[in-house]
Design a protein around this motif. Sequence first.
Motif, PDB file in Angstrom:
ATOM      1  N   SER B 108       0.834  -1.207   0.000  1.00 54.76           N
ATOM      2  CA  SER B 108       0.000   0.000   0.000  1.00 54.76           C
ATOM      3  C   SER B 108       0.863   1.248   0.000  1.00 54.76           C
ATOM      4  N   GLY B 109       1.904   1.218   0.843  1.00 58.84           N
ATOM      5  CA  GLY B 109       2.793   2.373   0.935  1.00 58.84           C
ATOM      6  C   GLY B 109       3.501   2.640  -0.377  1.00 58.84           C
ATOM      7  N   LEU B 110       3.978   1.581  -1.036  1.00 58.63           N
ATOM      8  CA  LEU B 110       4.693   1.769  -2.300  1.00 58.63           C
ATOM      9  C   LEU B 110       3.761   2.352  -3.370  1.00 58.63           C
ATOM     10  N   LEU B 111       2.523   1.847  -3.421  1.00 57.32           N
ATOM     11  CA  LEU B 111       1.565   2.380  -4.392  1.00 57.32           C
ATOM     12  C   LEU B 111       1.295   3.865  -4.132  1.00 57.32           C
ATOM     13  N   ALA B 112       1.168   4.220  -2.840  1.00 60.21           N
ATOM     14  CA  ALA B 112       0.913   5.620  -2.499  1.00 60.21           C
ATOM     15  C   ALA B 112       2.120   6.492  -2.826  1.00 60.21           C
ATOM     16  N   VAL B 113       3.315   5.976  -2.576  1.00 60.10           N
ATOM     17  CA  VAL B 113       4.523   6.733  -2.920  1.00 60.10           C
ATOM     18  C   VAL B 113       4.586   6.941  -4.435  1.00 60.10           C
ATOM     19  N   GLY B 114       4.211   5.906  -5.190  1.00 59.96           N
ATOM     20  CA  GLY B 114       4.159   6.047  -6.645  1.00 59.96           C
ATOM     21  C   GLY B 114       3.200   7.145  -7.061  1.00 59.96           C
ATOM     22  N   PHE B 115       2.058   7.185  -6.387  1.00 59.44           N
ATOM     23  CA  PHE B 115       1.073   8.230  -6.682  1.00 59.44           C
ATOM     24  C   PHE B 115       1.660   9.613  -6.414  1.00 59.44           C
ATOM     25  N   VAL B 116       2.267   9.785  -5.233  1.00 60.00           N
ATOM     26  CA  VAL B 116       2.833  11.089  -4.874  1.00 60.00           C
ATOM     27  C   VAL B 116       3.938  11.469  -5.856  1.00 60.00           C
ATOM     28  N   ALA B 117       4.738  10.475  -6.257  1.00 60.35           N
ATOM     29  CA  ALA B 117       5.832  10.761  -7.200  1.00 60.35           C
ATOM     30  C   ALA B 117       5.260  11.256  -8.530  1.00 60.35           C
ATOM     31  N   LEU B 139      -4.993  28.009 -12.207  1.00 64.15           N
ATOM     32  CA  LEU B 139      -3.859  27.193 -11.762  1.00 64.15           C
ATOM     33  C   LEU B 139      -3.615  27.323 -10.264  1.00 64.15           C
ATOM     34  N   SER B 140      -3.892  28.498  -9.685  1.00 62.73           N
ATOM     35  CA  SER B 140      -3.774  28.641  -8.221  1.00 62.73           C
ATOM     36  C   SER B 140      -4.707  27.666  -7.528  1.00 62.73           C
ATOM     37  N   ALA B 141      -5.975  27.650  -7.989  1.00 64.10           N
ATOM     38  CA  ALA B 141      -6.965  26.764  -7.375  1.00 64.10           C
ATOM     39  C   ALA B 141      -6.595  25.303  -7.602  1.00 64.10           C
ATOM     40  N   PHE B 142      -6.088  24.991  -8.791  1.00 63.97           N
ATOM     41  CA  PHE B 142      -5.694  23.610  -9.108  1.00 63.97           C
ATOM     42  C   PHE B 142      -4.576  23.133  -8.187  1.00 63.97           C
ATOM     43  N   PHE B 143      -3.506  23.949  -8.076  1.00 61.75           N
ATOM     44  CA  PHE B 143      -2.374  23.536  -7.249  1.00 61.75           C
ATOM     45  C   PHE B 143      -2.788  23.432  -5.777  1.00 61.75           C
ATOM     46  N   LEU B 144      -3.658  24.342  -5.332  1.00 63.54           N
ATOM     47  CA  LEU B 144      -4.079  24.320  -3.930  1.00 63.54           C
ATOM     48  C   LEU B 144      -4.858  23.044  -3.620  1.00 63.54           C
ATOM     49  N   LEU B 145      -5.823  22.702  -4.473  1.00 62.79           N
ATOM     50  CA  LEU B 145      -6.668  21.532  -4.218  1.00 62.79           C
ATOM     51  C   LEU B 145      -5.885  20.228  -4.367  1.00 62.79           C
ATOM     52  N   VAL B 146      -5.222  20.059  -5.509  1.00 65.49           N
ATOM     53  CA  VAL B 146      -4.511  18.801  -5.757  1.00 65.49           C
ATOM     54  C   VAL B 146      -3.298  18.691  -4.820  1.00 65.49           C
ATOM     55  N   GLY B 147      -2.648  19.834  -4.544  1.00 71.00           N
ATOM     56  CA  GLY B 147      -1.508  19.825  -3.625  1.00 71.00           C
ATOM     57  C   GLY B 147      -1.918  19.451  -2.213  1.00 71.00           C
ATOM     58  N   THR B 148      -3.076  19.944  -1.765  1.00 74.88           N
ATOM     59  CA  THR B 148      -3.543  19.594  -0.420  1.00 74.88           C
ATOM     60  C   THR B 148      -3.814  18.096  -0.324  1.00 74.88           C
ATOM     61  N   HIS B 149      -4.404  17.547  -1.379  1.00 75.11           N
ATOM     62  CA  HIS B 149      -4.648  16.098  -1.387  1.00 75.11           C
ATOM     63  C   HIS B 149      -3.325  15.331  -1.348  1.00 75.11           C
ATOM     64  N   GLY B 150      -2.358  15.771  -2.178  1.00 74.33           N
ATOM     65  CA  GLY B 150      -1.058  15.097  -2.208  1.00 74.33           C
ATOM     66  C   GLY B 150      -0.351  15.176  -0.861  1.00 74.33           C
ATOM     67  N   LEU B 151      -0.513  16.320  -0.191  1.00 75.84           N
ATOM     68  CA  LEU B 151       0.088  16.482   1.139  1.00 75.84           C
ATOM     69  C   LEU B 151      -0.521  15.475   2.121  1.00 75.84           C
ATOM     70  N   GLY B 156      -0.014  10.489   5.179  1.00 76.54           N
ATOM     71  CA  GLY B 156      -0.464   9.113   5.377  1.00 76.54           C
ATOM     72  C   GLY B 156       0.685   8.125   5.260  1.00 76.54           C
ATOM     73  N   CYS B 157       1.608   8.370   4.294  1.00 72.99           N
ATOM     74  CA  CYS B 157       2.765   7.477   4.122  1.00 72.99           C
ATOM     75  C   CYS B 157       3.669   7.530   5.348  1.00 72.99           C
ATOM     76  N   LEU B 160       2.090   5.649   8.019  1.00 75.71           N
ATOM     77  CA  LEU B 160       2.189   4.212   7.740  1.00 75.71           C
ATOM     78  C   LEU B 160       3.535   3.662   8.208  1.00 75.71           C
ATOM     79  N   ILE B 161       4.607   4.408   7.918  1.00 73.87           N
ATOM     80  CA  ILE B 161       5.946   3.936   8.315  1.00 73.87           C
ATOM     81  C   ILE B 161       6.055   3.855   9.839  1.00 73.87           C
ATOM     82  N   THR B 162       5.598   4.920  10.529  1.00 73.60           N
ATOM     83  CA  THR B 162       5.688   4.906  11.995  1.00 73.60           C
ATOM     84  C   THR B 162       4.845   3.776  12.577  1.00 73.60           C
ATOM     85  N   LEU B 163       3.690   3.516  11.943  1.00 80.25           N
ATOM     86  CA  LEU B 163       2.812   2.463  12.473  1.00 80.25           C
ATOM     87  C   LEU B 163       3.429   1.082  12.260  1.00 80.25           C
TER      88      LEU B 163
END
Lengths: 178, 207
Positions: B108-117, B139-151, B156-157, B160-163
């Motif tokens: 799960s972690g690797l798939l999520a890291v792939g997504f973030v990459a 583009l401001s709104a795009f980066f804010l929304l998609v960036g917040t999700h990516g953050l 979460g990753c 996951l590592i700490t858990l």
Amino acid sequence: MAEHHENNTHGSMGQLMTGFVLAAILTIIPFALVMSEVEMNRTLLIGIVMVLAAVQIVVHLVYFLHVNRHAEQGWTVAGTLLSVIILAIIIVGSLWVMHNMNVNMMPEMDHSAMPVAPAEAPAAPAMDHSAMPGMDHSAMPAAPAEAPAAPAMDHSTMPGMDHSSMPGMTTTTQPASN
Amino acid sequence: MSTTQMTQGGAAVAPAHGDDHAHHESPTPLGFWIYLMSDCLIFGTLFATYAVLGYNYAGGPSPKDLFEPGFVAIETALLLLSSVTFGMAMLRAVKSDMKGTILWLVLSGLLAVGFVAMELYEFRHLIHIGAGPTRSGFLSAFFLLVGTHGLHVTVGCIWLITLMIQLGQRGFCEANMRRLNALSVFWHFLDLIWIGVFSFVYLVRLV
């Protein structure tokens, strides 16, 4: 006992796979529709994508997040419904208010309205400042026709008033520029 | 796993302590759900911002110039698969299968890291071609929304590592099961938000 426990918390393999298959189908359809550039009414296509997204969100809630009436005595459902209501108010309200604002915006600020009335707004302030007291208004062909368009701003047509003391009208203190 | 721990049918997270009375339940699941709903409202306001500003190009590029549906499809697949593999990890955890749980969690972690990459690659590409967040309201709104999700996915990753370290130290104790369950809900929730992103931010604007 064990089955009962799994049902309420982590779901079962069956639930997980059902959710996966449904989510995959509901993801592939909109992507396929958009990527194949299918011949379809644009509004209808947008509607289909939105409806499929809404259905997939429900699928995720039910099969992955296990939101149901029994979990936490129904409080998770209550919380979810509350946030859905607030979300609807935020999103629909924003679009509604901003749409109205765009429609009523001054034409010079709104690019989409530019072709409708290109000359009207820039003409009004220019006419104001040029209509200095003592000047012959009839000599200005544009002034009589345009004057009613901005009666509230046209302080300069009132003789005997000191324009320099009026806020927002400082440019009238430089008659030489005319 | 002993049956005494399984008798708490209503307990939403981990098996409750055997010595507690029958109605003892951890407040964490409900509290975490309320946190997620508030997070949902943050995303809702960002979606509303995108809806309002999404057509203000300021003479710059539009979604059709920038977005590649095939690229977004792969991102979506990564996140959905990650969600499913996390579900598998939870099923293994309930069976107290440490090896299986860790295996699925790593996947799960690797798939999520792939997504973030992929998302970082997209952001870098957009900024490189002059379509950064300062280019236009869209583009401001795009980066804010998609960036917040990516953050969120990035956090979460880290979680996951700490858990996984905690699981290695203390095994499937009650606290770890509670944490695992909270992260599971968080993980699925981020996939749910992504449905809105790929539909509303990308696909609808490419029609």
